[in-house]
Every structure is written in C-alpha cells, then in structure tokens.
Write a protein that holds these residues in place. Structure first.
Motif, short mmCIF file in Angstrom:
data_model
loop_
_atom_site.label_atom_id
_atom_site.label_comp_id
_atom_site.label_asym_id
_atom_site.label_seq_id
_atom_site.Cartn_x
_atom_site.Cartn_y
_atom_site.Cartn_z
N UNK A 8 0.84 -1.20 0.00
CA UNK A 8 0.00 0.00 0.00
C UNK A 8 0.88 1.25 0.00
N UNK A 9 0.48 2.23 -0.80
CA UNK A 9 1.20 3.50 -0.83
C UNK A 9 2.42 3.48 -1.73
N UNK A 10 2.79 2.29 -2.26
CA UNK A 10 3.99 2.22 -3.11
C UNK A 10 3.74 3.04 -4.38
N UNK A 11 4.76 3.76 -4.82
CA UNK A 11 4.60 4.54 -6.04
C UNK A 11 5.84 4.34 -6.90
N UNK A 12 5.72 4.75 -8.15
CA UNK A 12 6.83 4.55 -9.09
C UNK A 12 8.08 5.29 -8.63
N UNK A 13 7.90 6.37 -7.85
CA UNK A 13 9.08 7.17 -7.48
C UNK A 13 9.88 6.54 -6.34
N UNK A 14 9.30 5.59 -5.60
CA UNK A 14 10.02 4.99 -4.48
C UNK A 14 10.56 3.62 -4.89
N UNK A 15 11.87 3.52 -5.00
CA UNK A 15 12.50 2.28 -5.45
C UNK A 15 13.13 1.57 -4.26
N UNK A 16 12.86 0.28 -4.13
CA UNK A 16 13.40 -0.51 -3.02
C UNK A 16 14.92 -0.58 -3.10
N UNK A 17 15.59 -0.43 -1.94
CA UNK A 17 17.05 -0.50 -1.89
C UNK A 17 17.55 -1.64 -1.00
N UNK A 18 17.07 -1.70 0.23
CA UNK A 18 17.64 -2.69 1.16
C UNK A 18 16.72 -2.84 2.38
N UNK A 19 16.95 -3.92 3.13
CA UNK A 19 16.20 -4.15 4.37
C UNK A 19 17.20 -4.47 5.48
N UNK A 20 16.99 -3.89 6.65
CA UNK A 20 17.77 -4.31 7.81
C UNK A 20 16.83 -5.04 8.76
N UNK A 21 17.26 -6.23 9.20
CA UNK A 21 16.44 -7.04 10.11
C UNK A 21 17.18 -7.14 11.43
N UNK A 22 16.44 -7.09 12.53
CA UNK A 22 17.10 -7.10 13.84
C UNK A 22 16.25 -7.84 14.87
#
Ligand SMILES: Cc1cc2nc3c(=O)[nH]c(=O)nc-3n(C[C@H](O)[C@H](O)[C@H](O)COP(=O)(O)O)c2cc1C
Length: 280
Positions: free
Chosen positions: A266-280
């Motif tokens: 939800x809310x994802x748009x073409x201008x926001x590109x996934x880069x990375x995830x930090x898990x903790x």
C-alpha cells in the motif's frame, strides 16, 4: 557493527555538518595516519571492494570551487556494478563520522569539483569499468564560515530536514509516522540518526518503512541519472550506515538483505525504489 564503534558514530551523526571552510593549516602527520587507517576500512554490506586514499589535491592541480582552506581530499573508486553507489556511500560515511569524532571537518562533494582532474587522479578516466561517485574534502574546520558557504547553506536549507511523516512509515508507505513518539525509543534514536544524514542538495531521498523487526529502505529519486551513476544511491548508502550505527549504539545488531521489501505494497509509487532491508 560493535556497540562501542556505533556509539562513537551515532554521536558524530548529531554533531556532523558539511564543512566547506577550513583553517588553512596543513594536516598533522598523526591526522594523515588516522585518515589513512580509516580509508583502509572498505568493509560494506555488499562486499564490493572500495579503494580509497588520502591525497593533497594541490599536487595534482585538482580543486573544488566551494572549498576554502584545505587541499586534502579522500578520493577513491570502485567497480561499476549494481549497488556500487550504496557501498561507496556506506564506506565513506563511516570515515566521515569517525573523522568528525576526531574533531575534523568534512564535505561530501559530487558536483562542485573539478571532476576530470579528480577522475584522472583515481584513474577512472582510463578504466570504464570503474566509477568515482563522489569524494570528500577534509581538514580542520575554520572558526568562521566563508561568505560563499553561508549563502550555500542558506540556499540548501542545510540546517533543516523533512518532517518525520515524509521520511518514515509504519507497515507500508501509506502510513506515515508523525513523530518519534510513533515508535519505541531505540527505533526513534536510529531514525533520528538517518534524518540528520547529509544528502546531495539536501534532498533527503530516504524513505524508511518499519515493521516488526525489519526496516525497508526506499529511494525517492528526484535527481537525474548521470554517467557517474545515481548520486542519490550514495545518499542511500550513507543512510544505511547511519541506521545501522543508530541501532547498534543501543546494542541492536542488524543484518542487511536486498531481496525485496518486507513492507506491504500500500502507498507504493513509481518514485520509491526498493534499496535494502535491515532485520534485527
Ligand atoms: C553524495 C553527496 C554529494 C554532495 N555533493 C555536494 C557538492 O557537490 N557540493 C557541495 O557544496 N555540497 C555537496 N554535498 C553536501 C550537501 O549539500 C549537504 O550534505 C546538505 O546540504 C546538508 O547539509 P549538512 O551536510 O551540513 O547537514 C553533497 C552531499 C552528499 C551526501
């Protein structure tokens, strides 16, 4: 990242600002040694080898028109490959924050440099398989900023940052966080470190979506791509370092992955590109 290093880096996040006016004194041999040691640490979440070195740019006739009072720069290059810019941002920002902790001033520079001269120094003009995304000026900060620097900071709104609800989200990009009170103290401290990070033209392209035990990082790119690559991905690598240090200062050790977001769509748009995830 060890908690002891993270505490030093996270505290430097609070104090760092771009320094473009230096006091004109040469770097001491001890400071040169320190910077060379810092430059030799190329460790980064992508495992891409980053080659950095300290130079007196005057020797090479290379300058930046916005820098006064130092001719010292940390310059480098790395292979032209996916995630090179993020790796570069992460590695160089660790050096920036450590240098800040030692009382030095630094300025990230990607645009306002004599790029052909610096590219010649690092050899990327002779090797199309390598890039030099940016570099830093380094030295002892002057007591007063130059008039040019004062004008630049004012134009860039360099002391300001976007509000929390532009940068940080809960669960997906449709649910902005209104303030640090929207999350626990550890997360609030880590996100505050990210928010203070430097970014090209102070555009702050970082969008972070928090969910249980994970934070996804997205790039909201607004600057055009150039042959040097996506300078805002350098900003993303810088943000990764700030986030990791911000969590680790409180003993929370994160692990990076790059396989896609945990966040909802939800809310994802073409201008926001996934880069990375930090898990903790
Ligand atoms: C990747 C990157 C490239 C930058 N390039 C330049 C540049 O070419 N010239 C310059 O004067 N400042 C440059 N900056 C500094 C930003 O303008 C600065 O970080 C921003 O205005 C926020 O100010 P602060 O660092 O004092 O918090 C750059 C910063 C980053 C992270």
């Amino acid at each position: 990242m060890e908690a002891s290093e993270a505490k030093v880096l996270a505290s430097a996040c609070m104090r760092r600002r771009t320094v473009r006016t230096f006091d004109g004194t040469p770097l001491s041999p001890e400071t040169c040694e320190l910077l060379k040691t810092l430059a030799s640490n190329g460790e980064n979440p992508y495992g891409i080898p980053v080659d950095l070195r300290l130079i007196d740019a005057e020797t090479y006739g290379a300058t930046s028109r916005v820098i006064r009072g130092t001719s010292w720069y940390v310059v480098g290059s790395l292979p032209r490959c996916p995630h090179a810019e993020e790796a570069f941002g992460y590695v160089v920002e660790r050096l920036v924050l450590a240098a800040t902790a030692h009382g030095l001033g630094t300025a990230w520079l990607a645009g306002t440099i004599d790029r052909p001269a610096f590219e010649h120094v690092v050899g990327v003009d002779r090797d199309e398989n390598r890039i030099m995304p940016a570099l830093i000026a380094v030295g002892v900060p002057a007591a007063r900023m130059s008039a040019l620097e004062r004008v630049m900071r004012s134009k860039l709104h360099a002391d300001e940052r976007a509000p929390w609800d532009t940068l940080f989200f809960q669960g997906d990009l449709a649910h902005p966080m209104t303030s640090p009170d929207a999350c626990g103290p550890t997360l609030a401290a880590a996100l505050s470190c990210v928010r203070l990070a430097p970014s090209a033209q102070n555009l702050q392209p970082w969008r972070l979506v928090c969910s249980d035990g994970h934070i996804d990082l997205f790039e909201d790119r607004t600057l055009p791509l150039r042959s040097i690559g996506d300078v805002q991905l350098v900003d993303m690598g810088i943000a990764m370092l700030h986030l990791e240090a911000g969590l680790a200062q409180r003993g929370v050790r994160g692990t990076w992955s790059f396989d896609g977001p945990v966040a909802g769509v939800a809310g994802a748009s073409a201008s926001a590109t996934y880069v990375a995830t930090i898990s903790y």
